[in-house]
Design an enzyme around this catalytic site. Structure first.
Site, mmCIF file in Angstrom:
data_model
loop_
_atom_site.group_PDB
_atom_site.id
_atom_site.type_symbol
_atom_site.label_atom_id
_atom_site.label_comp_id
_atom_site.label_asym_id
_atom_site.label_seq_id
_atom_site.Cartn_x
_atom_site.Cartn_y
_atom_site.Cartn_z
ATOM 1 N N ASN A 132 -80.627 36.365 64.686
ATOM 2 C CA ASN A 132 -79.618 36.950 65.577
ATOM 3 C C ASN A 132 -80.068 38.357 65.977
ATOM 4 O OD1 ASN A 132 -77.323 37.934 66.807
ATOM 5 N ND2 ASN A 132 -76.069 37.967 64.926
ATOM 6 N N GLU A 161 -68.782 40.562 63.468
ATOM 7 C CA GLU A 161 -68.712 41.659 64.458
ATOM 8 C C GLU A 161 -67.810 41.255 65.632
ATOM 9 O OE1 GLU A 161 -72.947 42.135 64.823
ATOM 10 O OE2 GLU A 161 -72.990 42.958 62.798
ATOM 11 N N LYS A 203 -78.705 40.285 68.105
ATOM 12 C CA LYS A 203 -77.535 41.118 68.456
ATOM 13 C C LYS A 203 -77.789 41.892 69.762
ATOM 14 C CE LYS A 203 -76.477 41.507 63.594
ATOM 15 N NZ LYS A 203 -75.717 42.180 62.569
ATOM 16 N N HIS A 251 -68.798 35.374 64.495
ATOM 17 C CA HIS A 251 -69.536 36.396 63.728
ATOM 18 C C HIS A 251 -68.548 37.515 63.369
ATOM 19 C CE1 HIS A 251 -72.342 39.576 62.696
ATOM 20 N NE2 HIS A 251 -73.271 38.650 62.567
ATOM 21 N N GLY A 285 -76.214 43.881 57.326
ATOM 22 C CA GLY A 285 -76.866 45.136 57.721
ATOM 23 C C GLY A 285 -76.795 46.235 56.686
ATOM 24 N N GLU A 295 -71.459 34.577 55.551
ATOM 25 C CA GLU A 295 -71.945 35.938 55.696
ATOM 26 C C GLU A 295 -70.912 36.912 55.145
ATOM 27 O OE1 GLU A 295 -75.046 36.286 58.974
ATOM 28 O OE2 GLU A 295 -73.124 36.465 59.962
ATOM 29 N N SER A 330 -78.352 40.617 54.989
ATOM 30 C CA SER A 330 -79.495 41.327 54.390
ATOM 31 C C SER A 330 -80.568 40.406 53.811
ATOM 32 C CB SER A 330 -78.998 42.334 53.342
ATOM 33 O OG SER A 330 -78.184 43.309 53.960
HETATM 34 C C1 PEP Z 1 -75.982 39.066 60.799
HETATM 35 O O1 PEP Z 1 -75.532 39.957 61.492
HETATM 36 O O2 PEP Z 1 -75.690 37.893 61.052
HETATM 37 C C2 PEP Z 1 -76.833 39.431 59.676
HETATM 38 C C3 PEP Z 1 -76.981 38.561 58.726
HETATM 39 O O3 PEP Z 1 -77.409 40.689 59.705
HETATM 40 P P1 PEP Z 1 -78.429 41.293 58.620
HETATM 41 O O4 PEP Z 1 -79.467 40.242 58.309
HETATM 42 O O5 PEP Z 1 -79.012 42.489 59.307
HETATM 43 O O6 PEP Z 1 -77.636 41.640 57.416
#
Ligand code: PEP
Length: 251
Positions: free
Chosen positions: A10, A98, A12, A96, A172, A166, A210
């Site tokens: 992703n 976000e 973003k 997601h 992040g 997630e 992460s």
């Molecule tokens: C995400 O935003 O779906 C995600 C998993 O981000 P990150 O790997 O940066 O934690």
């Protein structure tokens, strides 16, 4: 257990057009090593066509980062599932954290997005996950079960949708749950999914939050982990390809 892991990147709201092209070119150079794994990238929607033209192969698939819950209409600035399909997408991320936070998306909206995606022959990757507060209060499992029950339509088969667990606090942040906690959550997700969709016994449940080359092997070895949704590390062709190779070694 699922047959092949899916590694989904992703991007973003990152990368300008030149950056998206550069990253795609770097990934296509490594793609001969992607054979044992399903790989998909989720560029900003403005670059979907360019990225899709460059990948042009069966080894890397294309996905959208979101879609509107309706097929078409007066929704300024939104993108429909039908449009994503039209530019060559196979997948779409829905719900997601976000989007849930920044755009106030509810489980009800997410369920509509799942249905419209399936109607357009896209496979939705439905994101669910608890906040840090919910994890600390001991309500992570019940939060995620509730999200699933409210956002996943019934009567779906395993191949029609994908779940991405997630934890909001792991996205992040460089933090991840313990491997035991990931395993416990994935097994609970599977149980809940089976109560909603008894035919979905092979549904893929990705872990996201992460994921990096350093922790990928341990995560992929956990029971009921069907791959990863990768944010930050998918912006580096080296890291993303390494995560894919680690997934391939597991298969
Ligand atoms: C995400 O935003 O779906 C995600 C998993 O981000 P990150 O790997 O940066 O934690």
């Amino acid at each position: 257990m699922v047959d092949r892991l899916l590694i989904a990147g992703n991007w973003k709201m990152n990368l300008d057009k030149a950056g998206a092209i550069e990253l795609t070119n770097a990934l296509t150079k490594s793609q001969s090593t992607f054979k044992e794994v399903d790989v998909a990238v989720f560029p900003p929607s403005l670059w979907l066509t360019e990225v899709g033209d460059l990948i042009g192969s069966d080894n890397i698939k294309l996905g959208g980062q979101d879609c509107h819950e309706e097929l078409e209409g007066a929704h300024t600035g939104d993108i429909s599932a039908k449009m994503l399909k039209d530019v060559g997408c196979d997948y779409v991320i829905v719900g997601h954290s976000e989007r849930r936070t920044n755009h106030f998306e509810t489980n009800e909206t997410i369920k509509k997005k799942v249905l419209v995606s399936i109607q357009c022959n896209l496979c939705p990757i439905v994101c669910i996950g608890e906040t840090w507060d919910e994890r600390n209060k001991g309500t992570a499992i019940s939060t995620v079960s509730f999200q699933l029950k409210e956002s996943i339509p019934d009567e779906l088969d395993s191949h029609q949708f994908i779940i991405a667990y997630e934890p909001v606090w792991a996205i992040g942040s460089g933090k991840t749950p313990t491997f035991n906690d990931i395993e416990e959550m994935h097994s609970s997700i599977k149980e809940t999914i089976l109560t909603i969709n008894p035919k979905a016994d092979k549904v893929r449940i990705l872990y996201g939050g992460s994921v990096k080359p350093e922790n990928a092997a341990e995560i992929f070895n956990l029971e009921n982990v069907g791959g990863a949704l990768v944010g930050g590390a998918s912006l580096s062709a080296t890291d993303f390809s390494q995560i894919i190779s680690i997934a391939g070694a597991k298969n």
